[in-house]
Design a protein around this motif. Structure first.
Motif, short mmCIF file in Angstrom:
data_model
loop_
_atom_site.label_atom_id
_atom_site.label_comp_id
_atom_site.label_asym_id
_atom_site.label_seq_id
_atom_site.Cartn_x
_atom_site.Cartn_y
_atom_site.Cartn_z
N TYR A 598 32.14 32.86 30.03
CA TYR A 598 33.57 32.99 30.27
C TYR A 598 34.28 33.66 29.10
CZ TYR A 598 38.41 32.05 31.22
OH TYR A 598 39.75 32.20 31.43
N THR A 599 33.83 33.39 27.90
CA THR A 599 34.44 34.03 26.73
C THR A 599 34.33 35.55 26.84
OG1 THR A 599 33.94 32.15 25.32
CG2 THR A 599 34.35 34.24 24.23
N ALA A 600 33.15 36.04 27.26
CA ALA A 600 32.96 37.49 27.41
C ALA A 600 33.90 38.07 28.46
CB ALA A 600 31.51 37.79 27.76
N VAL A 601 34.00 37.37 29.61
CA VAL A 601 34.90 37.85 30.68
C VAL A 601 36.35 37.80 30.22
CG1 VAL A 601 35.73 37.39 33.01
CG2 VAL A 601 33.29 37.19 32.49
N PRO A 643 42.14 27.04 30.26
CA PRO A 643 41.22 27.81 31.10
C PRO A 643 39.86 27.16 31.23
CG PRO A 643 42.38 29.26 29.58
CD PRO A 643 42.68 27.87 29.15
N ALA A 644 39.38 26.56 30.13
CA ALA A 644 38.08 25.89 30.19
C ALA A 644 38.12 24.70 31.15
CB ALA A 644 37.67 25.42 28.80
N GLY A 679 37.45 34.38 39.51
CA GLY A 679 38.81 33.91 39.70
C GLY A 679 39.57 33.78 38.39
N MET A 680 38.89 33.30 37.36
CA MET A 680 39.55 33.16 36.06
C MET A 680 39.89 34.52 35.46
SD MET A 680 40.00 30.01 35.84
CE MET A 680 40.68 30.03 34.19
N ALA A 681 39.03 35.51 35.73
CA ALA A 681 39.35 36.86 35.25
C ALA A 681 40.63 37.38 35.90
CB ALA A 681 38.18 37.81 35.54
N SER A 684 43.53 35.74 34.36
CA SER A 684 43.79 36.28 33.03
C SER A 684 44.64 37.54 33.11
CB SER A 684 42.46 36.58 32.31
OG SER A 684 41.69 35.41 32.16
N VAL A 685 44.26 38.43 34.04
CA VAL A 685 45.06 39.65 34.22
C VAL A 685 46.47 39.30 34.66
CG1 VAL A 685 45.26 41.79 35.55
CG2 VAL A 685 43.02 41.05 34.73
N TRP A 686 46.58 38.37 35.60
CA TRP A 686 47.90 37.92 36.07
C TRP A 686 48.76 37.42 34.92
CZ3 TRP A 686 49.52 32.65 36.21
CH2 TRP A 686 50.76 32.43 36.86
N ALA A 687 48.15 36.67 34.01
CA ALA A 687 48.89 36.12 32.88
C ALA A 687 49.30 37.22 31.91
CB ALA A 687 48.04 35.08 32.15
#
Length: 690
Positions: A598-601, A643-644, A679-681, A684-687
């Motif tokens: 997740y850190t990489a994404v 996020p985690a 979904g988290m990616a 992230s873009v949305w944020a």
């Protein structure tokens, strides 16, 4: 002591004492206007038609009391010029008479013939002047067989076909026409020695110089010349000898010598300087277009070719244009002229060629072959001159864009250190905590104002105001496209603010190009065209000059990895009881792997470069960036360790669903990680767009 050679411009009537080499032609022309009612004078461009009329024919008519010369200016109506000239003789001009009737009435009353001279008639044709009334008057004068006078049209030879409407009215029009012949070598020699005698100069001329200069200037044409006709451009002769005289005057010499001629580079070098002066006078868009088409008009050997406007527009490729910015990958961004529509390209090519075939800039000639309107170099000497100009021009453009890119990079560096907009533009170094917020607001406001100025056509603006508006728009446009290429969050913020102002970075590319090419004010056109590469073709990649060291980048990555593992460990601790109930095997190892993935994404969607401080803030604390209200809330929802926790809970949901189905919860946990990461990616873009 005045220079006895006038240079490129035509001789005036007051300079008839310096006009040599055309005595026979002036006498023939005088006889023709004395016996014909309509006369067409024609010759190739640059032959000296205007000089023959101004300094040869007109003075002779004015010395003849039985005739009156009426010279019609380029922008003057022939009827108005005739009435004004006849009124100056003291004659009372009758009202409401046409041109032919007025000339006939003046002849009957005063016993004086009227010679109406319309020079450069092709310019009236190109400008779309209404010529029906003039053609009707000339037809009436011709058919009446009156001795009242003569209407003389002087026109370039390649435009003879445009007189077809007049030829239909006067079938024998061209039977009595006169083609100005090329200058002979003897005539050229008289054009050297004659003016020196006129001004009673004490400066002598070396015979070797006369011989060599004429040898250099005389060339044979392979395409458009009559058999045995030697090609010679009187304008080029005047340029060379005017330069020799000026050089001698500066040195205070008493003789024009072959040695000095060679030191000046001979006719080739003198004409090169002359050519560069013409091409440097083109508008930026015209110069860039000529650079593109000249590769087809002049071969690598220096030989010339003949092509039509349509030929050139079809041959042009994006790679033919001179390039502007150098991108980070080593390639060049394409020219802004590649955005032109086919119609705009054709129009610009035609403008360039029409300008370079004019009497003020005679580098090319227009030649009609069958039904083709072709353009070719006027003189063979110009081929290698233009090849050298192409190399020099490209170097100049590269240097200019490199200089601008350097200045912009320095400006960006100053902004990165937290300057206010005023400090940013002025180059001062006082920092400000709110610099970024203020600068982005100022950018959007000002660039929107610039877009409005474009729509309004800079009406009422001074040159200084236009320069300031364009310069600041260039700066804001490039900052808006490229600012902080190590910080995606800042780039999103800049684009969002500009978008909110409805400016689209202040410019619509096609509208901007249209204004840059068609604006009626010369200063506005030149300014916009010179800055078009930066407003239209801004490079999309811009690497900050002060990069983070490898050690700091590695430190930032380690901080990110540690934070990721720590965040997921916290999430694991919170939900440890649930893990036990679901019987997930090796829970800490599983969640650590998930943390690293997740850190990489997350880092990939949030930042371009994981530099230590800015990278850590952008990835792990996006809420620290400027913003208010809902924007700050959106970014806050994606602040670690939240996020985690979201991802862990989603994976636990997958494990629970697998347990209900009687499958291994660990498999459900791992399978849910893939859609969870995706979904988290998106979140992230949305944020970061907030």
């Amino acid at each position: 002591m005045r220079n006895p050679w006038v240079g490129l411009r035509p001789f005036t009537s007051s300079e008839s004492d310096l006009f040599f080499g055309r005595r026979r032609e002036a006498q023939i022309l005088g006889n023709l206007v004395a016996t014909q009612a309509v006369l067409v004078l024609y010759a190739p461009s640059g032959t000296g038609k205007s000089s023959l009329l101004n300094a040869g024919l007109v003075p002779a008519i004015r010395h003849d009391e039985s005739q009156v010369a009426v010279v019609v200016g380029n922008d003057q109506d022939p009827m108005e010029a005739l009435r004004s000239a006849l009124a100056q003789t003291g004659w009372r001009v009758p009202p409401e008479l046409g041109l032919a009737e007025l000339m006939n009435e003046f002849w009957l009353d005063q016993d004086r013939r009227t010679i109406v001279i319309i020079d450069q008639f092709e310019e009236r044709i190109n400008a779309g002047h209404q010529l029906e009334d003039l053609y009707a008057a000339m037809t009436k004068l011709s058919h009446s067989r009156s001795d009242a006078g003569c209407v003389l049209l002087s026109i370039r030879e390649d435009y003879i076909g445009a007189l077809e409407p007049l030829m239909r009215r006067i079938p024998g029009l061209m039977d009595g026409s006169y083609r100005v012949p090329p200058l002979s070598r003897v005539a050229l020699e008289s054009a050297i020695y004659g003016p020196l005698r006129t001004i009673e100069s004490t400066v002598s001329v070396s015979e070797n110089l006369v011989r060599q200069s004429l040898d250099d200037l005389f060339q044979r044409s392979n395409l458009s010349q009559e058999p045995g006709e030697q090609r010679f451009e009187p304008g080029y002769f005047q340029i060379v000898w005017q330069r020799l005289w000026d050089d001698n005057a500066q040195r205070g010499g008493h003789e024009l010598t072959l040695e000095r001629y060679r030191k000046l580079g001979g006719a080739t070098r003198i004409l090169k300087d002359f050519t560069s002066g013409i091409l440097n006078g083109l508008e930026p868009a015209q110069a860039q277009m000529f650079w593109a088409i000249s590769r087809y008009l002049v071969l690598p050997t220096g030989a010339k070719t003949s092509l039509t406007v349509d030929d050139l527009t079809q041959l042009l490729q994006p790679s033919d244009y001179v390039k502007s910015f150098t991108q980070s990958g080593g390639g060049r961004a394409r020219s802004w002229l590649t955005h032109l529509s086919p119609h705009q390209t054709t129009r610009l090519v035609r403008q360039v060629l029409q300008r370079l075939t004019s009497s003020q800039a005679p580098l090319f000639q227009r030649v009609i072959r069958s039904d083709r309107e072709e353009y070719e170099l006027l003189h063979d000497l110009l081929g290698k001159i233009l090849l050298e100009w192409r190399r020099e021009y490209e170097e100049v453009i590269v240097q200019q864009t490199s200089r601008v890119a350097t200045d912009l990079q320095e400006s960006l560096d100053r902004m990165l250190h937290g300057l206010t907009p005023g400090e940013f533009l002025s180059g001062t170094t006082e920092p400000s905590d709110e610099a970024l917020e203020e600068f982005m607001g100022s950018s959007a406001d000002y660039i929107t104002h610039f877009g409005r100025e474009l729509r309004d056509g800079f009406r009422g603006s001074t040159t200084r105001e236009i320069d300031a508006a364009v310069d600041r728009a260039v700066m804001f446009k490039i900052v808006g496209d490229t600012v902080m290429s190590g910080n995606m969050s800042l780039r999103y913020e800049m684009r969002r603010r500009l978008s909110e102002h409805g400016a689209s970075y202040g410019l619509n590319t096609l509208d901007f190009i249209r204004v840059a090419l068609e604006h009626p004010r010369d200063d506005v056109r030149r300014k916009l065209q010179s800055t078009a590469p930066y407003l239209v073709e801004t490079p999309t990649e811009y690497t900050p000059r002060k990069k983070s060291s490898p050690l700091r980048v590695a430190f930032g990555v380690l901080v990110g990895a540690f934070a990721a593992v720590a965040s997921f460990a916290a999430a694991y601790a919170i939900s440890e009881g649930i893990f036990s109930v679901l019987e997930i095997q090796y829970p800490f190892l599983t969640i650590s792997i998930l943390a690293l993935l997740y850190t990489a994404v997350y880092a990939g969607t949030a930042t371009d470069e994981a530099s230590a401080r800015n990278g850590a803030i952008a990835v792990f604390a996006p809420f620290l960036r400027p913003g208010r209200g809902l924007a700050r809330l959106r970014r806050g929802l994606m602040t670690w360790p939240l996020p985690a926790l979201y991802l862990t809970l989603f994976c636990l949901l997958g494990a629970w669903l697998f347990g209900l189905a009687g499958w291994a919860p660990t498999a459900g946990f791992n399978l849910a990680a893939l859609p969870g990461l995706f979904g988290m990616a998106l979140l992230s873009v949305w944020a970061y767009e907030a």
